[in-house]
Design a protein around this motif. Structure first.
Motif, PDB file in Angstrom:
ATOM      1  N   ALA A  26      22.699   8.976 -18.578  1.00  0.00           N
ATOM      2  CA  ALA A  26      21.285   9.337 -18.718  1.00  0.00           C
ATOM      3  C   ALA A  26      20.748  10.009 -17.460  1.00  0.00           C
ATOM      4  CB  ALA A  26      20.458   8.096 -19.044  1.00  0.00           C
ATOM      5  N   THR A  27      21.317   9.671 -16.312  1.00  0.00           N
ATOM      6  CA  THR A  27      20.860  10.229 -15.042  1.00  0.00           C
ATOM      7  C   THR A  27      21.109  11.732 -14.970  1.00  0.00           C
ATOM      8  OG1 THR A  27      21.227   8.110 -13.969  1.00  0.00           O
ATOM      9  CG2 THR A  27      21.046   9.990 -12.519  1.00  0.00           C
ATOM     10  N   THR A  28      22.082  12.241 -15.720  1.00  0.00           N
ATOM     11  CA  THR A  28      22.331  13.687 -15.711  1.00  0.00           C
ATOM     12  C   THR A  28      21.148  14.459 -16.275  1.00  0.00           C
ATOM     13  OG1 THR A  28      23.481  13.629 -17.841  1.00  0.00           O
ATOM     14  CG2 THR A  28      24.841  13.427 -15.861  1.00  0.00           C
ATOM     15  N   SER A  29      20.468  13.899 -17.280  1.00  0.00           N
ATOM     16  CA  SER A  29      19.309  14.589 -17.849  1.00  0.00           C
ATOM     17  C   SER A  29      17.980  14.086 -17.277  1.00  0.00           C
ATOM     18  CB  SER A  29      19.294  14.463 -19.375  1.00  0.00           C
ATOM     19  OG  SER A  29      19.228  13.109 -19.739  1.00  0.00           O
ATOM     20  N   CYS A  30      18.013  12.937 -16.594  1.00  0.00           N
ATOM     21  CA  CYS A  30      16.792  12.397 -15.978  1.00  0.00           C
ATOM     22  C   CYS A  30      17.171  11.831 -14.604  1.00  0.00           C
ATOM     23  CB  CYS A  30      16.195  11.316 -16.865  1.00  0.00           C
ATOM     24  SG  CYS A  30      14.637  10.673 -16.250  1.00  0.00           S
ATOM     25  N   PRO A  31      17.305  12.698 -13.599  1.00  0.00           N
ATOM     26  CA  PRO A  31      17.794  12.281 -12.279  1.00  0.00           C
ATOM     27  C   PRO A  31      17.008  11.153 -11.617  1.00  0.00           C
ATOM     28  CG  PRO A  31      17.681  14.677 -12.426  1.00  0.00           C
ATOM     29  CD  PRO A  31      17.035  14.132 -13.657  1.00  0.00           C
ATOM     30  N   SER A  32      15.730  10.997 -11.943  1.00  0.00           N
ATOM     31  CA  SER A  32      14.933   9.934 -11.314  1.00  0.00           C
ATOM     32  C   SER A  32      15.434   8.540 -11.680  1.00  0.00           C
ATOM     33  CB  SER A  32      13.460  10.077 -11.688  1.00  0.00           C
ATOM     34  OG  SER A  32      13.285   9.884 -13.079  1.00  0.00           O
ATOM     35  N   LEU A  33      16.195   8.430 -12.765  1.00  0.00           N
ATOM     36  CA  LEU A  33      16.760   7.132 -13.137  1.00  0.00           C
ATOM     37  C   LEU A  33      17.739   6.615 -12.081  1.00  0.00           C
ATOM     38  CD1 LEU A  33      17.464   7.483 -16.961  1.00  0.00           C
ATOM     39  CD2 LEU A  33      15.850   5.931 -15.856  1.00  0.00           C
ATOM     40  N   LYS A  77      16.315   4.101  -9.736  1.00  0.00           N
ATOM     41  CA  LYS A  77      15.698   2.902 -10.319  1.00  0.00           C
ATOM     42  C   LYS A  77      16.707   1.769 -10.446  1.00  0.00           C
ATOM     43  CE  LYS A  77      12.197   5.447 -12.797  1.00  0.00           C
ATOM     44  NZ  LYS A  77      11.026   5.161 -12.031  1.00  0.00           N
TER      45      LYS A  77
END
Length: 148
Positions: A60-67, A70
């Motif tokens: 998921a971090t590939t499409s939402c780096p802010s994850l 967290k």
């Protein structure tokens, strides 16, 4: 999620969640008692769930780096669910039952960490002629206090 100390229990689901899970049934003659299972249909361990979550988090971090910054762990998701129930106005005793807490004090700890809920409660006690909100000292008061 596995219950603490091998407690058994069920968790009610929203209609949307129930439909999603129903779609996951893959031709079993009898649906599994557990959402997350091994190949043999047994309940996954806490470590196995945490491992799967971390693998999905990496993807998921590939499409939402802010994850990536967290702290996404199963217990954090559990606490988030409890906080959302409390924020929705669900009674703390009901949330304690939902979470499988044997002591309501465990659930009440969640209440101490939510500033928004504290501010909302405070706003309900604010006199009508007061604007409410957080207090901001005037320069005059700040100067006085700094001079003490």
């Amino acid at each position: 999620m596995p219950w603490k100390r091998a407690q058994n229990g069920t968790t009610p689901l929203t209609k949307e969640a129930a439909l999603l899970l129903k779609g996951l049934e893959i031709g079993e003659s009898e649906p599994s008692r557990f959402v997350f299972t091994t190949c043999q249909g047994h309940q996954l361990s806490r470590d196995a769930i945490a491992d799967r979550l971390s693998k999905h988090l990496i993807m998921a971090t590939t499409s939402c780096p802010s994850l990536g910054a967290k702290n996404v762990k199963p217990h954090v998701l559990r606490r988030t669910a409890a906080m959302r129930l409390l924020e929705a106005g669900i009674d703390v005793a009901m949330v304690a039952i939902w979470m499988g807490h044997s002591d309501i004090g465990s659930t009440q700890l969640y209440l101490h960490v939510n500033m928004k809920m504290k501010e909302d409660a405070l706003s309900r006690t604010t006199p009508v002629n007061d604007s409410g909100g957080r207090y901001h000292a005037t320069d005059e008061r700040t100067t006085f206090l700094n001079g003490l």
